[in-house]
Design a protein around this motif. Structure first.
Motif, PDB file in Angstrom:
ATOM      1  N   LEU A  49       0.818  -1.210   0.000  1.00  0.00           N
ATOM      2  CA  LEU A  49       0.000   0.000   0.000  1.00  0.00           C
ATOM      3  C   LEU A  49       0.851   1.259   0.000  1.00  0.00           C
ATOM      4  CD1 LEU A  49      -3.054  -0.552   2.386  1.00  0.00           C
ATOM      5  CD2 LEU A  49      -3.075  -0.024  -0.053  1.00  0.00           C
ATOM      6  N   ASP A  50       2.067   1.148   0.507  1.00  0.00           N
ATOM      7  CA  ASP A  50       2.976   2.288   0.533  1.00  0.00           C
ATOM      8  C   ASP A  50       3.300   2.707  -0.906  1.00  0.00           C
ATOM      9  OD1 ASP A  50       4.745   4.247   1.226  1.00  0.00           O
ATOM     10  OD2 ASP A  50       6.358   2.893   1.830  1.00  0.00           O
ATOM     11  N   GLY A  51       2.773   3.849  -1.315  1.00  0.00           N
ATOM     12  CA  GLY A  51       2.992   4.330  -2.669  1.00  0.00           C
ATOM     13  C   GLY A  51       1.972   3.850  -3.677  1.00  0.00           C
ATOM     14  N   ALA A  52       0.988   3.077  -3.240  1.00  0.00           N
ATOM     15  CA  ALA A  52      -0.028   2.571  -4.157  1.00  0.00           C
ATOM     16  C   ALA A  52      -1.013   3.674  -4.540  1.00  0.00           C
ATOM     17  CB  ALA A  52      -0.778   1.408  -3.511  1.00  0.00           C
ATOM     18  N   VAL A  53      -1.673   3.482  -5.666  1.00  0.00           N
ATOM     19  CA  VAL A  53      -2.754   4.372  -6.094  1.00  0.00           C
ATOM     20  C   VAL A  53      -4.059   3.596  -5.972  1.00  0.00           C
ATOM     21  CG1 VAL A  53      -3.721   5.726  -7.990  1.00  0.00           C
ATOM     22  CG2 VAL A  53      -1.237   5.633  -7.667  1.00  0.00           C
ATOM     23  N   VAL A  54      -4.940   4.089  -5.110  1.00  0.00           N
ATOM     24  CA  VAL A  54      -6.182   3.393  -4.794  1.00  0.00           C
ATOM     25  C   VAL A  54      -7.364   4.274  -5.175  1.00  0.00           C
ATOM     26  CG1 VAL A  54      -7.583   2.375  -2.964  1.00  0.00           C
ATOM     27  CG2 VAL A  54      -5.092   2.116  -2.922  1.00  0.00           C
ATOM     28  N   SER A  90     -22.986   6.307   2.098  1.00  0.00           N
ATOM     29  CA  SER A  90     -21.610   6.724   1.789  1.00  0.00           C
ATOM     30  C   SER A  90     -20.665   6.661   2.986  1.00  0.00           C
ATOM     31  CB  SER A  90     -21.611   8.143   1.229  1.00  0.00           C
ATOM     32  OG  SER A  90     -22.143   9.061   2.178  1.00  0.00           O
ATOM     33  N   GLY A  91     -21.202   6.414   4.185  1.00  0.00           N
ATOM     34  CA  GLY A  91     -20.398   6.486   5.399  1.00  0.00           C
ATOM     35  C   GLY A  91     -19.214   5.550   5.430  1.00  0.00           C
ATOM     36  N   ARG A  92     -19.422   4.272   5.065  1.00  0.00           N
ATOM     37  CA  ARG A  92     -18.319   3.307   5.157  1.00  0.00           C
ATOM     38  C   ARG A  92     -17.201   3.629   4.181  1.00  0.00           C
ATOM     39  NH1 ARG A  92     -19.639  -2.429   4.441  1.00  0.00           N
ATOM     40  NH2 ARG A  92     -21.403  -1.739   3.199  1.00  0.00           N
ATOM     41  N   ALA A  93     -17.560   4.115   2.995  1.00  0.00           N
ATOM     42  CA  ALA A  93     -16.523   4.507   2.039  1.00  0.00           C
ATOM     43  C   ALA A  93     -15.677   5.633   2.610  1.00  0.00           C
ATOM     44  CB  ALA A  93     -17.159   4.937   0.718  1.00  0.00           C
ATOM     45  N   LEU A  94     -16.329   6.630   3.209  1.00  0.00           N
ATOM     46  CA  LEU A  94     -15.599   7.777   3.751  1.00  0.00           C
ATOM     47  C   LEU A  94     -14.755   7.384   4.960  1.00  0.00           C
ATOM     48  CD1 LEU A  94     -18.342  10.525   3.413  1.00  0.00           C
ATOM     49  CD2 LEU A  94     -16.284  10.247   2.023  1.00  0.00           C
ATOM     50  N   ARG A  95     -15.252   6.452   5.782  1.00  0.00           N
ATOM     51  CA  ARG A  95     -14.455   5.996   6.926  1.00  0.00           C
ATOM     52  C   ARG A  95     -13.220   5.227   6.454  1.00  0.00           C
ATOM     53  NH1 ARG A  95     -19.613   4.965   9.030  1.00  0.00           N
ATOM     54  NH2 ARG A  95     -19.468   2.704   8.705  1.00  0.00           N
ATOM     55  N   THR A  96     -13.369   4.447   5.394  1.00  0.00           N
ATOM     56  CA  THR A  96     -12.223   3.722   4.849  1.00  0.00           C
ATOM     57  C   THR A  96     -11.190   4.686   4.270  1.00  0.00           C
ATOM     58  OG1 THR A  96     -13.596   1.795   4.331  1.00  0.00           O
ATOM     59  CG2 THR A  96     -11.506   1.993   3.155  1.00  0.00           C
ATOM     60  N   VAL A  97     -11.667   5.681   3.547  1.00  0.00           N
ATOM     61  CA  VAL A  97     -10.764   6.693   2.990  1.00  0.00           C
ATOM     62  C   VAL A  97     -10.027   7.420   4.110  1.00  0.00           C
ATOM     63  CG1 VAL A  97     -10.677   8.897   1.760  1.00  0.00           C
ATOM     64  CG2 VAL A  97     -12.065   7.028   0.863  1.00  0.00           C
ATOM     65  N   SER A  98     -10.753   7.758   5.175  1.00  0.00           N
ATOM     66  CA  SER A  98     -10.137   8.451   6.300  1.00  0.00           C
ATOM     67  C   SER A  98      -9.037   7.612   6.951  1.00  0.00           C
ATOM     68  CB  SER A  98     -11.207   8.799   7.335  1.00  0.00           C
ATOM     69  OG  SER A  98     -10.635   9.431   8.471  1.00  0.00           O
ATOM     70  N   ALA A  99      -9.302   6.312   7.119  1.00  0.00           N
ATOM     71  CA  ALA A  99      -8.304   5.429   7.725  1.00  0.00           C
ATOM     72  C   ALA A  99      -7.055   5.325   6.859  1.00  0.00           C
ATOM     73  CB  ALA A  99      -8.911   4.046   7.953  1.00  0.00           C
ATOM     74  N   LEU A 100      -7.247   5.215   5.552  1.00  0.00           N
ATOM     75  CA  LEU A 100      -6.103   5.155   4.647  1.00  0.00           C
ATOM     76  C   LEU A 100      -5.326   6.466   4.650  1.00  0.00           C
ATOM     77  CD1 LEU A 100      -7.703   3.308   1.595  1.00  0.00           C
ATOM     78  CD2 LEU A 100      -5.808   2.457   2.988  1.00  0.00           C
ATOM     79  N   ALA A 101      -6.049   7.583   4.701  1.00  0.00           N
ATOM     80  CA  ALA A 101      -5.387   8.891   4.699  1.00  0.00           C
ATOM     81  C   ALA A 101      -4.585   9.102   5.973  1.00  0.00           C
ATOM     82  CB  ALA A 101      -6.426   9.992   4.535  1.00  0.00           C
ATOM     83  N   GLU A 102      -5.139   8.667   7.100  1.00  0.00           N
ATOM     84  CA  GLU A 102      -4.420   8.809   8.372  1.00  0.00           C
ATOM     85  C   GLU A 102      -3.133   7.993   8.376  1.00  0.00           C
ATOM     86  OE1 GLU A 102      -7.095   7.764  11.467  1.00  0.00           O
ATOM     87  OE2 GLU A 102      -8.379   9.534  11.195  1.00  0.00           O
ATOM     88  N   LEU A 141      -0.709   6.032   3.530  1.00  0.00           N
ATOM     89  CA  LEU A 141      -0.193   4.856   2.846  1.00  0.00           C
ATOM     90  C   LEU A 141      -0.348   4.911   1.331  1.00  0.00           C
ATOM     91  CD1 LEU A 141      -1.479   2.062   5.260  1.00  0.00           C
ATOM     92  CD2 LEU A 141       0.891   2.743   4.888  1.00  0.00           C
ATOM     93  N   ALA A 142      -1.412   5.522   0.879  1.00  0.00           N
ATOM     94  CA  ALA A 142      -1.707   5.419  -0.543  1.00  0.00           C
ATOM     95  C   ALA A 142      -2.221   6.740  -1.084  1.00  0.00           C
ATOM     96  CB  ALA A 142      -2.750   4.325  -0.784  1.00  0.00           C
ATOM     97  N   ASP A 143      -2.074   6.926  -2.381  1.00  0.00           N
ATOM     98  CA  ASP A 143      -2.667   8.058  -3.080  1.00  0.00           C
ATOM     99  C   ASP A 143      -4.089   7.656  -3.440  1.00  0.00           C
ATOM    100  OD1 ASP A 143      -3.241  10.293  -4.531  1.00  0.00           O
ATOM    101  OD2 ASP A 143      -1.708  10.011  -6.049  1.00  0.00           O
ATOM    102  N   ILE A 144      -5.072   8.384  -2.945  1.00  0.00           N
ATOM    103  CA  ILE A 144      -6.475   7.973  -3.067  1.00  0.00           C
ATOM    104  C   ILE A 144      -7.172   8.843  -4.103  1.00  0.00           C
ATOM    105  CG2 ILE A 144      -8.618   7.576  -1.811  1.00  0.00           C
ATOM    106  CD1 ILE A 144      -6.880   7.568   0.763  1.00  0.00           C
TER     107      ILE A 144
END
Length: 282
Positions: free
Chosen positions: A166-171, A182-194, A197-200
């Motif tokens: 995930l380090d450097g991945a494009v997701v 839409s809540g679960r998608a946004l929570r997942t994005v938030s976790a990845l952003a924190e 790890l990845a460019d979202i």
């Protein structure tokens, strides 16, 4: 081998039909139209009219070419092993289409029922007229991308990325325009952003997101709460992913269910385990 060759040839013929339909849809998009979008009616009458013309044209051409056992949306409650049904989608990425963005697609897939009574797509075409790209795949015959270039048509084998972390991945991700979904998608994005790890990315639509994992543009794509009306887009992109040797499953690890809502995870096959803990559950 002969069956693979026949499916490959059939996929090329379907692509030609979809490309012809795409020219008309692109002309409609470029014509003046209402660009106001509401949550109550996100597609508006403009898309309803365009979708109607697309469905009639593509369905008619497919039926004339090879009817098989009919169409997925009107199939009987029970089907026999070996029966095949065309699945023709409305414009995938309707809001992008209305807003004159380039990321929208026209999709066609072919389902076949196996001995266990389960249906799976065995052929898929995803055509993005405004991008000048067409993805097609057939069971056992690999996946292909056709691009329009300044020097003519270019055909390329579709292969996922080799990104192993995930380090450097494009997701890429998708989410419903309905706030309650839409809540679960946004929570997942938030976790990845924190985790930094990845460019979202979020561009869409689902069929193109799947194909862009298949061709290595993205390393992964996730989206919760894809509905039954998303089946045409998912099924067309799914066979492209599978034939490119990518992975596509539900968040719980099970296969895609073609009669239910799906939480979808698609990857290059190398970062599934690392990504799954970030997928937000209910």
């Amino acid at each position: 081998m002969a069956q693979q060759e026949n499916l490959r040839e059939l996929a090329m013929k379907v692509a030609q039909i979809v490309q012809a339909a795409g020219k008309h849809a692109l002309q409609d998009q470029m014509a003046p139209h209402n660009m106001i979008i509401s949550r109550e009616n996100p597609t508006e009458q403009f898309n309803v009219d365009v979708d109607g013309r697309l469905l009639r044209y593509i369905s008619g051409r497919l039926a004339d070419m090879e009817h098989f056992d009919g169409f997925w949306q009107t199939r009987p409650a029970k089907s026999r092993p070996g029966q095949r049904y065309w699945c023709v989608g409305k414009i995938d990425g309707a809001i992008n289409y209305i807003r004159n963005m380039s990321e929208w697609a026209i999709t066609v897939s072919l389902f076949e029922f196996n001995e266990e009574g389960s249906a799976q797509p065995i052929l898929g075409v995803v055509h993005a007229p405004a991008l000048g790209e067409t993805y097609l795949a057939a069971r056992g015959a690999g996946a292909l991308r056709i691009r329009n270039t300044t020097v003519g048509e270019k055909r390329e084998k579709v292969v996922p990325s080799m990104t192993s972390s995930l380090d450097g991945a494009v997701v890429s991700f998708g989410m419903s325009y309905v706030p309650s979904e839409s809540g679960r998608a946004l929570r997942t994005v938030s976790a990845l952003a924190e985790g930094n790890l990845a460019d979202i990315k979020r561009v869409g639509p689902v069929s193109l997101d799947l194909c862009k994992v298949a061709d290595g543009t993205y390393d992964a794509y996730f989206e919760p709460m894809l509905h039954e009306w998303d089946v045409p887009a998912i099924s067309a992109g799914a066979i492209v992913v599978w034939e490119a040797q990518g992975t596509l499953r539900r968040w719980n690890g099970n296969g895609i269910h073609w009669r239910q809502n799906n939480d979808v995870l698609c990857t290059n096959g190398m970062i599934d385990r690392e990504l799954k803990p970030y997928l937000a559950q209910e």
